[in-house]
Design a protein around this motif. Structure first.
Motif, PDB file in Angstrom:
ATOM      1  N   ASP A  41       0.835  -1.206   0.000  1.00  0.00           N
ATOM      2  CA  ASP A  41       0.000   0.000   0.000  1.00  0.00           C
ATOM      3  C   ASP A  41       0.872   1.260   0.000  1.00  0.00           C
ATOM      4  OD1 ASP A  41      -1.850   1.979   0.306  1.00  0.00           O
ATOM      5  OD2 ASP A  41      -2.972   0.990   1.890  1.00  0.00           O
ATOM      6  N   GLU A  47      -0.054   4.360  -0.218  1.00  0.00           N
ATOM      7  CA  GLU A  47      -0.654   5.410   0.602  1.00  0.00           C
ATOM      8  C   GLU A  47      -0.314   5.215   2.085  1.00  0.00           C
ATOM      9  OE1 GLU A  47      -2.129   8.099  -0.503  1.00  0.00           O
ATOM     10  OE2 GLU A  47      -1.744   7.398  -2.542  1.00  0.00           O
ATOM     11  N   GLN A 105      -5.506   5.049   7.599  1.00  0.00           N
ATOM     12  CA  GLN A 105      -5.062   4.450   6.346  1.00  0.00           C
ATOM     13  C   GLN A 105      -4.830   2.946   6.483  1.00  0.00           C
ATOM     14  OE1 GLN A 105      -4.913   6.153   3.453  1.00  0.00           O
ATOM     15  NE2 GLN A 105      -4.550   4.186   2.490  1.00  0.00           N
ATOM     16  N   SER A 139      -6.844  -3.027   2.787  1.00  0.00           N
ATOM     17  CA  SER A 139      -5.654  -2.722   2.000  1.00  0.00           C
ATOM     18  C   SER A 139      -4.806  -3.977   1.771  1.00  0.00           C
ATOM     19  CB  SER A 139      -4.809  -1.663   2.720  1.00  0.00           C
ATOM     20  OG  SER A 139      -5.545  -0.484   2.914  1.00  0.00           O
ATOM     21  N   GLY A 171      -4.145  -5.673  -1.847  1.00  0.00           N
ATOM     22  CA  GLY A 171      -2.760  -5.849  -2.274  1.00  0.00           C
ATOM     23  C   GLY A 171      -2.467  -7.287  -2.660  1.00  0.00           C
ATOM     24  N   THR A 204      -5.185   0.139 -10.315  1.00  0.00           N
ATOM     25  CA  THR A 204      -5.768   1.289  -9.641  1.00  0.00           C
ATOM     26  C   THR A 204      -5.860   2.450 -10.619  1.00  0.00           C
ATOM     27  OG1 THR A 204      -3.570   1.971  -8.898  1.00  0.00           O
ATOM     28  CG2 THR A 204      -4.876   0.611  -7.397  1.00  0.00           C
TER      29      THR A 204
END
Length: 214
Positions: A29, A31, A123, A128, A132, A144
């Motif tokens: 991830d 982010e 987050q 996530s 992934g 994405t």
């Protein structure tokens, strides 16, 4: 004493699994990596004091990931941020990605670091990790949506390629013109040579005929 040792050992095993999951999440991830970067840069230490069950865990952010331990890291007298919450509250904050749920967690520390920790928690999540893993398994088929920066980078790359191709075309055009000029010069020289040759043959034949007549 024996029960305490067993509990501590069991806690260490759990922390190893969680630490591995966090490492995987950070790799998958981008982010989440962005959210963890400022904390890692400052070497932030977060103390997580949970109730039901009563457990205290220390999370140290570093360039290697998030390191978990049941004791405060060596060289630190106190954590930067302290979180006091029930286990279910922390689980809800992680799974929901909801700012309101995260705000309900009791946090103490410098306001900037507390805010960075909240952003990291919001987050963080199992969603996530699952996304992934799916991307890894299917070879990135579920792409994405490209960001504006990605689109701008692609645009610049296309412009650069077009410029390079245009330069190559111009170079080839110049070389082609040079070849055409060379061919025309050779043709002109060949034509001149043919004329000279024909004239020389005519003169030679004329001379031979003149000698024979004499």
């Amino acid at each position: 004493m024996k029960r305490s040792t067993l509990s501590h050992s069991f806690l260490n095993i759990i922390l190893v699994f969680i630490e591995s999951a966090l490492t995987l999440l950070l790799r998958l991830d981008p982010e989440l990596r962005k959210a963890a970067y400022p904390l890692a840069k400052q070497g932030t230490v977060v103390a997580l004091r949970l109730y039901l069950p009563h457990v205290e865990v220390f999370a140290t952010f570093s360039t290697k990931g998030v390191l978990l331990d049941a004791q405060l890291p060596i060289g630190r007298s106190e954590p930067d941020v302290v979180i006091n919450a029930y286990s279910i509250q922390v689980i809800n904050a992680i799974t929901t990605h909801d700012s309101e749920t995260t705000e309900k967690l009791q946090m103490r520390g410098e306001s900037i670091q507390v805010q960075l920790v909240k952003q990291f928690i919001m987050q963080l999540g199992l969603g996530s990790l699952i996304q992934g893993l799916i991307k890894k398994i299917i070879g990135g088929k579920a792409k994405t949506k490209p960001t504006e920066a990605d689109l701008e980078e692609k645009k610049n790359n296309y412009k650069l390629r077009i410029k390079e191709q245009q330069t190559q075309i111009n170079t080839l055009t110049i070389k082609n013109r040079e070849l055409e000029t060379t061919v025309r010069e050779l043709q002109s020289k060949q034509k001149t040579l043919m004329i000279v040759t024909v004239v020389a043959l005519v003169i030679m034949i004329g001379s031979v005929i003149a000698l024979l007549m004499n």
